[in-house]
Scaffold this active site. Structure first.
Site, PDB file in Angstrom:
ATOM      1  N   ASP A  48      29.832  -3.925 -33.414  1.00 65.86           N
ATOM      2  CA  ASP A  48      28.452  -3.601 -33.062  1.00 65.86           C
ATOM      3  C   ASP A  48      27.743  -3.129 -34.328  1.00 65.86           C
ATOM      4  OD1 ASP A  48      28.755  -4.177 -30.364  1.00 65.86           O
ATOM      5  OD2 ASP A  48      29.253  -2.120 -29.825  1.00 65.86           O
ATOM      6  N   ASP A  73      25.896  -8.547 -26.841  1.00 64.71           N
ATOM      7  CA  ASP A  73      25.499  -7.542 -25.857  1.00 64.71           C
ATOM      8  C   ASP A  73      24.112  -7.847 -25.288  1.00 64.71           C
ATOM      9  OD1 ASP A  73      27.884  -6.227 -26.398  1.00 64.71           O
ATOM     10  OD2 ASP A  73      26.948  -4.807 -27.782  1.00 64.71           O
TER      11      ASP A  73
END
Length: 164
Positions: A117, A136
């Site tokens: 991320d 995501d």
């Protein structure tokens, strides 16, 4: 189902390309943080071993494999559900986003043991402590799209009335 496959493939490739470019190309894995458009957008490196916001994260390998199996199972279920139910183009596009994003995160878990991320957005004096990635975003948009575009609609009425 070509639409689902194409959108899933494009989503997967965009996710993996963005991770390669930012995490490895810009060396974010070592640098940790890069301000892009402060304070609105910055890259913050985070290795997510859990699900959203790191929930369920652990250092053990068991959770990694549970999450891989769960993502693959959900992807297969969504694929089959969309194929069998004959939903429209928006539902198919949503399914492609969800599947492509899920597979992008599966590859991360297999390759690195965690999901990479790196996107962080803050605004208006509120500092967001969480990071996310393209996968995501795709999973979120795909899930919302599936809710919106697969809701049951009333069945068309025929001109005939049934007699009792």
């Amino acid at each position: 189902m070509r639409r689902v496959a194409l959108i899933a493939l494009l989503t997967f490739l965009l996710d993996q390309a963005s991770k390669i470019a930012v995490v490895w190309g810009l060396n974010l894995a070592e640098r940790g943080e890069i301000d892009v458009v402060p304070p609105y957008l910055s890259f913050h490196m985070a290795w997510n071993r859990g699900v959203n916001f790191g929930l369920g994260s652990s250092t053990g390998d068991l959770m990694r494999w549970v999450l891989v199996a769960l993502a693959l199972g959900i992807s297969a279920w969504v694929w089959r559900w969309i194929a069998r139910e004959g939903h429209g183009p928006w539902a198919r596009a949503s399914a492609g986003l969800l599947i492509g994003g899920a597979l992008g995160n599966v590859v991360d878990r297999l390759a690195y043991g965690a999901v990479a991320d790196f996107l962080n957005m803050s605004c208006c004096g509120i500092e967001n402590p969480y990071a996310f990635n393209v996968a995501d975003i795709a999973i979120f948009l795909g899930a919302v799209g599936l809710v919106l575009f697969t809701a049951e609609s009333p069945k068309p009425r025929s001109g005939r009335r049934k007699t009792p």
